[in-house]
Design a protein around this motif. Structure first.
Motif, PDB file in Angstrom:
ATOM      1  N   CYS A 131      -4.984  72.155  93.535  1.00 21.48           N
ATOM      2  CA  CYS A 131      -6.042  71.311  94.391  1.00 21.48           C
ATOM      3  C   CYS A 131      -7.172  71.169  93.362  1.00 21.48           C
ATOM      4  O   CYS A 131      -7.467  72.184  92.673  1.00 21.48           O
ATOM      5  CB  CYS A 131      -6.307  71.571  95.795  1.00 21.48           C
ATOM      6  SG  CYS A 131      -5.112  71.966  97.066  1.00 21.48           S
ATOM      7  N   LEU A 134     -11.895  71.921  95.045  1.00 21.86           N
ATOM      8  CA  LEU A 134     -11.948  73.067  96.063  1.00 21.86           C
ATOM      9  C   LEU A 134     -13.282  73.762  96.260  1.00 21.86           C
ATOM     10  O   LEU A 134     -13.751  74.100  97.292  1.00 21.86           O
ATOM     11  CB  LEU A 134     -10.890  74.236  95.841  1.00 21.86           C
ATOM     12  CG  LEU A 134      -9.433  73.565  96.102  1.00 21.86           C
ATOM     13  CD1 LEU A 134      -8.717  74.824  95.675  1.00 21.86           C
ATOM     14  CD2 LEU A 134      -9.415  73.665  97.664  1.00 21.86           C
ATOM     15  N   TRP A 137     -15.134  71.805  99.046  1.00 20.12           N
ATOM     16  CA  TRP A 137     -14.700  71.567 100.148  1.00 20.12           C
ATOM     17  C   TRP A 137     -14.811  72.597 101.290  1.00 20.12           C
ATOM     18  O   TRP A 137     -14.902  73.676 100.931  1.00 20.12           O
ATOM     19  CB  TRP A 137     -13.082  71.605 100.002  1.00 20.12           C
ATOM     20  CG  TRP A 137     -12.355  71.130 100.863  1.00 20.12           C
ATOM     21  CD1 TRP A 137     -11.858  69.894 101.399  1.00 20.12           C
ATOM     22  CD2 TRP A 137     -11.014  71.999 101.201  1.00 20.12           C
ATOM     23  NE1 TRP A 137     -10.946  69.902 102.163  1.00 20.12           N
ATOM     24  CE2 TRP A 137     -10.316  71.169 102.313  1.00 20.12           C
ATOM     25  CE3 TRP A 137     -10.524  73.275 101.388  1.00 20.12           C
ATOM     26  CZ2 TRP A 137      -9.265  71.811 103.199  1.00 20.12           C
ATOM     27  CZ3 TRP A 137      -9.545  73.674 102.234  1.00 20.12           C
ATOM     28  CH2 TRP A 137      -8.892  72.883 102.952  1.00 20.12           C
ATOM     29  N   LEU A 182      -6.410  66.956  99.106  1.00 22.07           N
ATOM     30  CA  LEU A 182      -7.106  67.456 100.457  1.00 22.07           C
ATOM     31  C   LEU A 182      -7.245  66.496 101.475  1.00 22.07           C
ATOM     32  O   LEU A 182      -7.823  66.822 102.503  1.00 22.07           O
ATOM     33  CB  LEU A 182      -8.416  68.270  99.822  1.00 22.07           C
ATOM     34  CG  LEU A 182      -8.393  69.475  98.943  1.00 22.07           C
ATOM     35  CD1 LEU A 182      -9.859  69.899  98.295  1.00 22.07           C
ATOM     36  CD2 LEU A 182      -7.725  70.609  99.571  1.00 22.07           C
ATOM     37  N   GLN A 183      -7.228  65.227 101.036  1.00 20.53           N
ATOM     38  CA  GLN A 183      -7.468  64.219 102.159  1.00 20.53           C
ATOM     39  C   GLN A 183      -6.450  64.291 103.356  1.00 20.53           C
ATOM     40  O   GLN A 183      -6.611  63.828 104.507  1.00 20.53           O
ATOM     41  CB  GLN A 183      -7.469  62.705 101.591  1.00 20.53           C
ATOM     42  CG  GLN A 183      -8.715  62.459 100.657  1.00 20.53           C
ATOM     43  CD  GLN A 183      -9.717  62.595 101.430  1.00 20.53           C
ATOM     44  OE1 GLN A 183     -10.074  62.127 102.361  1.00 20.53           O
ATOM     45  NE2 GLN A 183     -10.794  63.116 100.576  1.00 20.53           N
TER      46      GLN A 183
END
Length: 595
Positions: A131, A134, A137, A182-183
């Motif tokens: 990803c 991060l 996030w 990550l959506q």
């Protein structure tokens, strides 16, 4: 940016050392975790809340922050501890999604997670993704799902052993991490609360407290009043027996909702704080709503003093050294005294009310970690005791907790202090004294100085300097007023079986706690060292559930900083049986006569 996590064939090795070296060679930090033998964690704690999943503290004192890719260190560790489990810390751009059982699967269903490198765990699976972003996030809160990423935390990896007896295993395909946006993890608007662990109906006397506690949890998450009221209504019908009237439930929701969530009021204006008077159990030494400590040499009479205290409290009788005459329930956590042969006989001999509902005791030894504190909190909410006794302190610490470490002790006592404050009960912790006698009485307790700094009142017990048959209890610390006088008593016997009974003698205004320890009495030959007593309590608790591999015993002893030569000597004194089976030696307590 790092390359995607690719599973190499050497990482599939059933040999834990080989697998650890393979992970490290690929640049993935590894730490050694306590293994699992016969369904029990090798840390030596029979009630371990995370068997096979927590770091070997002596080797990795800062947990996952000490994870390493050093092949020499890993080779040395896994050669010495071949049964150790493996923990893997995610590197940059790696997200590990820990999906636990059906609840976790239900949470990720519909997210359309792509097929990726994954492994089977004891009850679910770990999915590995590549990803971006991060670092900034924030992981969402999903029931049954945990996230590990950006070097924060770790997961147990193959070929480690789960407490269920299953091994962690990599799936055959794919062997490369998929890229994940990550959506896909959209924030949830509703608050999810899992009450599945509440197996027991809440009866009269505990319903309001139980619902108020749940409402407080929801309010802390920012839940509005109408959502709290709807949740409490459902919980009331499901868990309360009989359910509270709807009007009472709405009243609880309205009351709790009047408090702002923590995000709104991190700080307060002292001008609006209402001053509260100190409430006492027995003034001037035992205040309510706080944690206190009772210190003394082994065999000096600390437990006998607590028995006399409990007797007076359960019967509502006075003691000669305090003007207070309280009456209340008591909860006892005693690791050393058998309830049938020691606790109850002593309480009866001292005149305690041992009828139903007056005195509760812990039937099993459990550590006061997060889950242990929850057990204690729940019992206090049910029994509403005036006093909780924890005897001795060292027996209720987890394998990774160091009594000499200030951070460990501060964290341990913060949890106890919060329970004492919330329930307005007095919590009395018992511990031994140091071997040396240097400095004032306040600093003589075994373990970190953070212990004495965390308690609000401290008592020290020793023999009277002028009469070895008299016990003296000095007041060495008080946060709520002047130090109290030194209390004196003797131990007598009123029955044929010799059960000790406390006989109060009054107070000695001329004797201080410092003077008690400056002039140690002559106790004669053969007095056991304090470390030996701690080791004795440790071995009896560890082996109480049955035979244990000597390697597991040593790991548990190392975690508590006990010298192995002392452990071996005390084991011989206890007549511990040591039976060799193959390449292993198993330790067990001697069989009791008549059983």
């Amino acid at each position: 940016m790092r390359k995607p996590f690719r599973l190499m064939e050497s990482m599939r090795s059933p040999d834990r050392k080989a697998a650890a070296l393979a992970y490290a060679e690929a640049g993935h930090p590894v730490l050694a975790l306590y293994g699992v033998s016969d369904g029990v964690c090798d840390c030596g704690d029979p009630a371990c809340s995370h068997p096979g999943k927590h770091p070997m503290t002596r080797l990795f004192p800062h947990g996952f922050k000490d994870a390493t890719t050093d092949p020499d260190k890993l080779n040395q560790i896994f050669t010495k501890y071949p049964n150790a489990n493996l923990g893997l810390v995610p590197t940059d751009d790696v997200l590990i999604v820990d999906i636990d059982g059906p609840k976790g699967e239900a949470s990720v269903k519909g997210l359309n997670l792509p097929e990726t490198l994954s492994q089977r765990t004891g009850r679910g699976r770990h999915c590995f993704f590549t990803c971006h972003g991060l670092g900034a996030w924030k992981a969402p809160k999903l029931v049954g799902v945990d996230f590990r990423y950006n070097g924060n935390g770790y997961v147990v990896v193959a070929p480690s052993m789960h407490v269920s007896g299953k091994r962690y295993r990599w799936r055959h395909a794919p062997d490369l991490t998929a890229e994940l946006n990550l959506q896909v993890f959209k924030p949830r608007r509703s608050v999810q609360v899992d009450f599945s662990m509440s197996r027991k109906k809440v009866g009269e006397g505990g319903r309001n407290t139980h619902l108020a506690s749940i409402a407080g949890t929801l309010r802390a998450k920012g839940t509005p009043e109408n959502a709290i009221a709807e949740s409490l209504a459902a919980i009331n019908e499901e868990m309360c027996d009989p359910p509270l009237p709807p009007r009472e439930v709405d009243k609880i929701a309205k009351s709790i909702s009047s408090y702002p969530p923590p995000s709104e009021k991190a700080f307060g204006d002292l001008a609006y704080v209402k001053v509260e008077e100190v409430r006492w159990l027995y003034r001037p030494i035992l205040p309510r709503g706080v944690v206190m400590v009772l210190e003394g040499d082994p065999g000096i009479g600390k437990s006998n003093f607590t028995m006399a205290l409990i007797a007076a409290l359960t019967m509502g009788k006075s003691v000669p050294w305090s003007p207070d005459v309280p009456k209340g329930v008591v909860v006892i956590l005693s690791a050393e005294d058998d309830p049938a042969r020691v606790l109850k006989p002593r309480l009866i001999a001292n005149g305690a009310d041992v009828s139903k509902g007056h005195i509760w005791f812990a039937q099993e030894l459990f550590t006061l970690d997060e889950s242990g504190l929850d057990l204690l909190r729940q019992k206090i909410a049910e029994a509403t005791p005036a006093l909780v006794v924890i005897d001795p302190l060292v027996a209720y610490m987890g394998a990774g907790t160091d009594v000499h470490k200030a951070t460990d002790m501060t964290q341990f006592f913060v949890g106890l202090a919060r329970i004492a404050r919330d329930s307005d009960c007095a919590i009395l912790v018992v511990r031994h004294l140091r071997k040396s006698r240097q400095g004032d009485a306040l600093m003589q307790g075994h373990g970190s100085v953070a212990i004495i700094g965390s308690v609000r009142s401290a008592l020290v017990m020793a023999r009277h300097p002028q009469d070895a048959e008299v016990r003296a209890l000095g007041h060495s610390k008080s946060n709520y007023g002047p130090l109290g006088p030194t209390i004196t008593f003797t131990l007598t016997s009123r029955s044929r079986d010799g059960v000790p009974v406390v006989k109060w003698l009054g107070i000695d205004k001329n004797l201080t706690s410092d003077q008690l320890l400056q002039a140690p009495p002559n106790q004669g030959p053969g007095r056991p060292a304090r470390e030996s007593e701690d080791v004795r309590a440790f071995l009896e608790a560890l082996l109480a559930t049955g035979a244990r591999d000597s390697r597991a015993v040593r790991l548990a002893a190392d975690a508590r900083s006990f010298a192995w030569i002392t452990v071996r000597r005390v084991a011989k004194e206890l007549n511990v049986r040591m039976v060799r089976k193959g390449t292993s030696s198993f330790w067990s307590l001697p069989s009791k006569k008549g059983t």
